[in-house]
Design an enzyme around this catalytic site. Structure first.
Site, PDB file in Angstrom:
ATOM      1  N   LYS A 271       5.203 -37.520 -23.290  1.00  0.00           N
ATOM      2  CA  LYS A 271       5.229 -37.616 -21.834  1.00  0.00           C
ATOM      3  C   LYS A 271       6.692 -37.586 -21.412  1.00  0.00           C
ATOM      4  CE  LYS A 271       4.369 -41.638 -19.666  1.00  0.00           C
ATOM      5  NZ  LYS A 271       3.658 -42.711 -18.919  1.00  0.00           N
TER       6      LYS A 271
ATOM      7  N   ARG B 188      -2.085 -51.838 -15.912  1.00  0.00           N
ATOM      8  CA  ARG B 188      -1.269 -52.522 -14.903  1.00  0.00           C
ATOM      9  C   ARG B 188      -2.056 -53.581 -14.144  1.00  0.00           C
ATOM     10  NH1 ARG B 188       1.625 -47.304 -11.963  1.00  0.00           N
ATOM     11  NH2 ARG B 188       2.285 -46.238 -13.875  1.00  0.00           N
TER      12      ARG B 188
ATOM     13  N   GLU C 197      -6.551 -41.301 -17.612  1.00  0.00           N
ATOM     14  CA  GLU C 197      -5.603 -42.299 -18.119  1.00  0.00           C
ATOM     15  C   GLU C 197      -5.674 -43.549 -17.246  1.00  0.00           C
ATOM     16  OE1 GLU C 197      -0.830 -43.176 -18.212  1.00  0.00           O
ATOM     17  OE2 GLU C 197      -1.462 -41.075 -18.292  1.00  0.00           O
TER      18      GLU C 197
ATOM     19  N   THR D 180       0.419 -46.977 -19.855  1.00  0.00           N
ATOM     20  CA  THR D 180       1.304 -48.126 -19.717  1.00  0.00           C
ATOM     21  C   THR D 180       1.135 -49.094 -20.888  1.00  0.00           C
ATOM     22  OG1 THR D 180       0.855 -47.900 -17.324  1.00  0.00           O
ATOM     23  CG2 THR D 180       2.357 -49.621 -17.975  1.00  0.00           C
TER      24      THR D 180
END
Length: 205
Positions: free
Chosen positions: A128, A45, A41, A68
């Protein structure tokens, strides 16, 4: 088995990666795959994230996704970069519908019953649990999971090599997300592979 479940069951730990330099992408991916962690993953960011996703896909055996992801524009950019699955810190109707419409395996972040119900309304059953350690930990997840028999989880946030086995012992947890497998700084492939081997050996429920 749904595609997202197959991805979650590939290994007990999904490395959560912050890639600052695209030159680090392939060495990190190569070491993780060699250590048995194939699902990667890459969090959106950093400016290098999308290029890192594209680069990591060149590593044989790697299943590369984007984390994200917070809106439909980021979703599209991640898919265009080659992401094979999408992880978000939370769930909105716009993002959820966009992911469903795109037909890509999607793991939305949830921390309360309303989040899970919003996901179920969209036909999503895999979530998640985030941020795991500060949202009540395993007792909170067990209580949250109880009303939703169809839901399965990947707890992420504050999980370490020491605490991962406890999370994995809960049968509703298919895997955990963690950043401990890849130390910060320039990648040491031998060390990352060692940590990955230890993580991949953790028992799943």
């Amino acid at each position: 088995m749904k595609p997202i479940e197959a991805i979650m069951r590939t290994a007990p730990v999904i490395p959560v990666l912050v890639i600052d330099d695209v030159a680090h992408a392939v060495p990190v991916a190569r070491a993780l795959v060699a250590g048995g962690l194939r699902v990667l993953e890459v969090t959106l960011r950093t400016p290098a994230a999308l290029d890192a996703i594209t680069a990591m896909k060149s590593v044989e055996g790697a299943i590369v996704g984007a984390g994200t992801v917070t809106n439909p524009d980021e979703l599209k950019a991640a898919i265009d970069a080659g992401a094979e699955f999408i992880v978000s810190p939370g769930l909105t109707d716009r993002l959820g519908q966009a992911a469903v419409d795109a037909g890509i395996p999607f793991l939305p972040g949830t921390a309360c019953a309303a989040d899970i119900m919003r996901g179920l309304d969209l036909g999503l059953t895999h979530f998640k649990f985030f941020p795991a350690s500060t949202s009540g930990g395993l007792p909170a997840l067990k209580a949250l999971a109880a009303p939703f028999y169809q839901a399965r989880f990947c707890p992420t946030g504050g999980i370490s090599a020491a605490t991962a086995p406890e999370w994995l012992s809960f049968d509703r947890v298919l895997c955990v997300g963690g950043s401990w497998v890849v130390p910060k700084g320039a990648p040491d492939e031998a060390e990352i592979e060692r940590l990955a081997r230890e993580a991949s050996a953790l028992a799943k429920a």
